[in-house]
Design an enzyme around this catalytic site. Structure first.
Site, PDB file in Angstrom:
ATOM      1  N   SER A  31     -28.544 -30.188  51.679  1.00 57.29           N
ATOM      2  CA  SER A  31     -27.626 -30.633  52.736  1.00 57.29           C
ATOM      3  C   SER A  31     -26.216 -30.084  52.591  1.00 57.29           C
ATOM      4  CB  SER A  31     -27.562 -32.164  52.740  1.00 57.29           C
ATOM      5  OG  SER A  31     -28.805 -32.726  53.102  1.00 57.29           O
ATOM      6  N   GLU A  59       0.802  -1.226   0.000  1.00 55.93           N
ATOM      7  CA  GLU A  59       0.000   0.000   0.000  1.00 55.93           C
ATOM      8  C   GLU A  59       0.833   1.272   0.000  1.00 55.93           C
ATOM      9  OE1 GLU A  59      -3.057   0.477  -0.375  1.00 55.93           O
ATOM     10  OE2 GLU A  59      -4.157  -1.328   0.152  1.00 55.93           O
TER      11      GLU A  59
END
Length: 673
Positions: free
Chosen positions: A339, A81
């Site tokens: 429990s 680029e």
């Protein structure tokens, strides 16, 4: 000659004026906002992405830094680029001149002259490149950006804003969407495709235009080989790779926890979860409810009780509207613990010197002032050791010890562990011991983490840093915690399960609404809940049958070998029943509960005292009396009062136990000796 000198001077003056004018023009540039909304995301303890959310306009835009990106991709991007990116001031005159000459020669635009900085300017303003006014604006913004930002900052803006097709912006979102991996782990073929996509993001989308995407990618690869960015072997291998034919769904791991975290308005949440373990437990959760037609869901938490870090959290087996309670984080649902509080009951009893694992205790029909609990199977076992009563989860002994402790002390122990118990009606009764209180799975994991941590509360948390308001409190002394762990290690396993070295407890709430299993070893704690999200009964559901196997399977996914629970602390009393002090040999209920229980008349509960000696007094009960200060025996007498040494400045507890094993307790504070 004078004329030429004048002309040169005029040109220099005009050049300087033009330069100053351009400088002023650039300096006066109003830059567009450099920040943009990014996706909220949750990352695990290693920085791996767990879950992300789209921004307000529905785009995926994951924040990324240069260090997060594969260096080969960056090299390809700059070489393709803008190869003079490091040296130009925002506009590359050579590239612009080349673009003009090629356009004139071919009669059409062959290559663009835009630099990466100019592309960033266009992305920031979402502007057009086709019109001269737009191009001039990009040049101006690009020049201004170069004056305000470093090259790395400009490149980072590109990596975050470049379009990659559809609603994907930024290289990190694109890497996950097309390759299901972070951009740090790109292959050369993948890197080349991501370089090619922003130039024509819709026409080259690999999931819609595979041929165009392949041609563009291969063109990038060829140019990179010519430029020496990659070698010929890499080029040959990369061009053979197929482009992805579908878009991946971005990671959606730990969705329930993530939903709770993103309610806090920050972009990034780093949590203590382990991605590998989280994925494994989410799969286990699916397996746990697969094939069931009764609407049962599952929730799980795994934590390191030595650090308090939560390593995995599964809110349900499916994050879906089609699954029962799929969107509900069931680790946070308040349920009856069944429990699972019995280890706390006995641990506090050990801590207060009321009982010992080898103490004999009665399991027979008992009327606790109108409360007549039954064992789960409806049978009674007579006299047995406390350790056996806990291992077989018998109800009568647990309620008897809770009566001696006082149910409010049970709730206080839960709160010291960091839990938030919800008491129906506000006033606790003896039923608390059997699950008559509301707790979350997270609360129970905190409790068992404290037991595994030597009785001291653990800062159970999602974030790596310690919770600011956290202050470790002792839930029980370390000898009591070790005794509980030792007993639970020997609890009978479900059929077909080994799990040696894991201390665990199961629980089933009233009406078979909730099935629990909580276990720990020397380092980790695992909590599992199963039930219906709406709290309706599930006939036949038991914690031991349903939740315990899942808990042991979870442990197997945490690590290959169990961390052993350490040796007993030196102060632990390791004796058989007959060798115990007399008051610990038998916790009395012969003939039912003796209502003539001892009652401390001095000091009254909550008293504030001074002095070196303390005269303690008791009425009722049956001599001899054993007095304990902060759990340590300090006196034994047949009289109703005795002088004891002050335990020390600050808060203390005083317990008296009579010959029948019944007790009373008072708390007081000493100001000065």
């Amino acid at each position: 000659m004078t004329r030429w000198l004048f002309a040169i001077a005029l040109c220099l003056w005009a050049g300087a004026a033009l330069r100053d004018g351009v400088d002023g023009w650039v300096d006066a540039t109003v830059l567009p906002p450099l920040t943009v909304e990014v996706s909220s995301e949750v990352r695990d303890r290693n920085g791996d992405l767990l879950r992300a959310y789209t921004v307000a306009d529905g785009r995926w835009r994951l924040a990324v830094e240069l260090d997060d990106v594969d260096p080969t991709y960056l090299a390809m991007l700059i070489r393709y680029e803008d190869k003079r990116f490091a040296s130009h001031a925002g506009v590359d005159p050579l590239a612009a001149l080349r673009a003009v000459i090629q356009a004139v020669w071919h009669g059409r635009v062959v290559s663009g002259g835009s630099t990466l900085t100019m592309q960033v300017a266009r992305l920031l303003e979402d502007g057009s490149t086709g019109r001269w006014a737009g191009k001039l604006r990009q040049i101006r913004v690009a020049l201004a950006l170069e004056r305000h930002l470093t090259k790395d900052e400009i490149l980072t803006l590109y990596l975050n804003r470049a379009p990659f097709g559809g609603n994907i912006e930024g290289v990190r979102a694109a890497s996950y969407a097309y390759f299901d991996r972070p951009p740090r782990r790109l292959t050369p073929a993948q890197a080349a495709l991501l370089v090619a996509l922003p130039q024509s993001p819709e026409r080259r989308r690999p999931d819609r235009a595979a041929q165009a995407a392949t041609q563009a990618r291969n063109g990038i690869l060829t140019r990179m080989a010519e430029a020496g960015v990659i070698d010929a072997t890499t080029l040959q291998a990369a061009t053979r790779d197929a482009v992805p034919s579908t878009r991946h769904i971005l990671p959606n791991i730990a969705p329930h926890l993530s939903d709770r975290l993103v309610a806090v308005d920050i972009a990034r949440h780093d949590v203590t979860l382990d991605k590998r373990l989280q994925i494994a437990l989410e799969a286990l959760a699916v397996d746990a409810v697969r094939g069931r037609s009764d609407g049962v869901q599952v929730a799980m938490i795994v934590a390191d009780h030595t650090t308090g870090e939560i390593l995995a959290s599964v809110g349900s087996a499916a994050y879906s509207a089609d699954a029962p309670g799929g969107f509900i984080d069931l680790t946070q649902s308040v349920r009856s613990p069944g429990s699972t509080l019995k280890p706390l009951v006995y641990g506090l009893g050990f801590d207060q010197g009321l009982i010992h694992p080898e103490t004999m205790i009665a399991d027979r029909p008992t009327d606790f002032d109108g409360y007549r609990p039954q064992n789960f199977d409806g049978f009674f076992r007579g006299e047995l050791r406390v350790r056996t009563a806990l291992q077989h989860s018998l109800n009568i002994p647990a309620v008897a010890v809770t009566q001696a402790l006082g149910p409010h002390h049970l709730l206080a122990g839960l709160r010291r562990a960091g839990a938030d118990p919800q008491v129906p009606g506000g006033a606790p009764g003896l039923a608390v011991a059997l699950g008559g209180v509301g707790l979350r799975l997270q609360d129970l994991v905190k409790l068992y983490a404290a037991i595994g941590n030597g009785g001291t509360a653990v800062d159970l948390r999602w974030q790596g840093h310690q919770t600011p308001a956290f202050s470790p409190q002792a839930v029980m002394n370390r000898a009591a915690a070790w005794q509980i762990a030792h007993i639970l290690q020997e609890t009978p396993r479900p059929r077909g399960v080994q799990g040696d070295g894991i201390a665990f407890k199961t629980g089933t709430s009233y009406g078979h609404r909730d099935a629990w299993a909580i276990g720990f070893d020397g380092r980790h704690v695992v909590g599992v809940w199963l039930g219906r999200p709406d709290g309706t009964p599930v006939p036949g559901v038991f914690g031991g049958d349903l939740a315990a196997p899942v808990m042991f399977d979870a442990f197997a996914r945490v690590k290959p070998a169990i961390d052993p629970i350490g040796p007993p602390p030196h102060e632990t009393l390791l004796q058989a029943t007959a060798q115990l002090p007399q008051h610990l040999q038998y916790f009395g209920m012969r003939g039912g509960v003796n209502r003539d229980t001892p009652n401390i008349t001095f000091p009254p509960d909550g008293a504030v005292l001074e002095g070196l000696l303390l005269t303690v007094k008791v009425r009722d009960g049956r001599a001899p009396y054993v007095w304990l200060a902060n759990g340590e025996p300090v006196a034994r007498t047949h009289h109703n009062e005795v002088d004891i040494a002050v335990p020390g400045i600050g808060f203390s507890s005083l317990t008296v136990v009579d010959a029948d094993g019944q007790s009373d307790q008072a708390h007081f504070r000493i100001l000065t000796p």
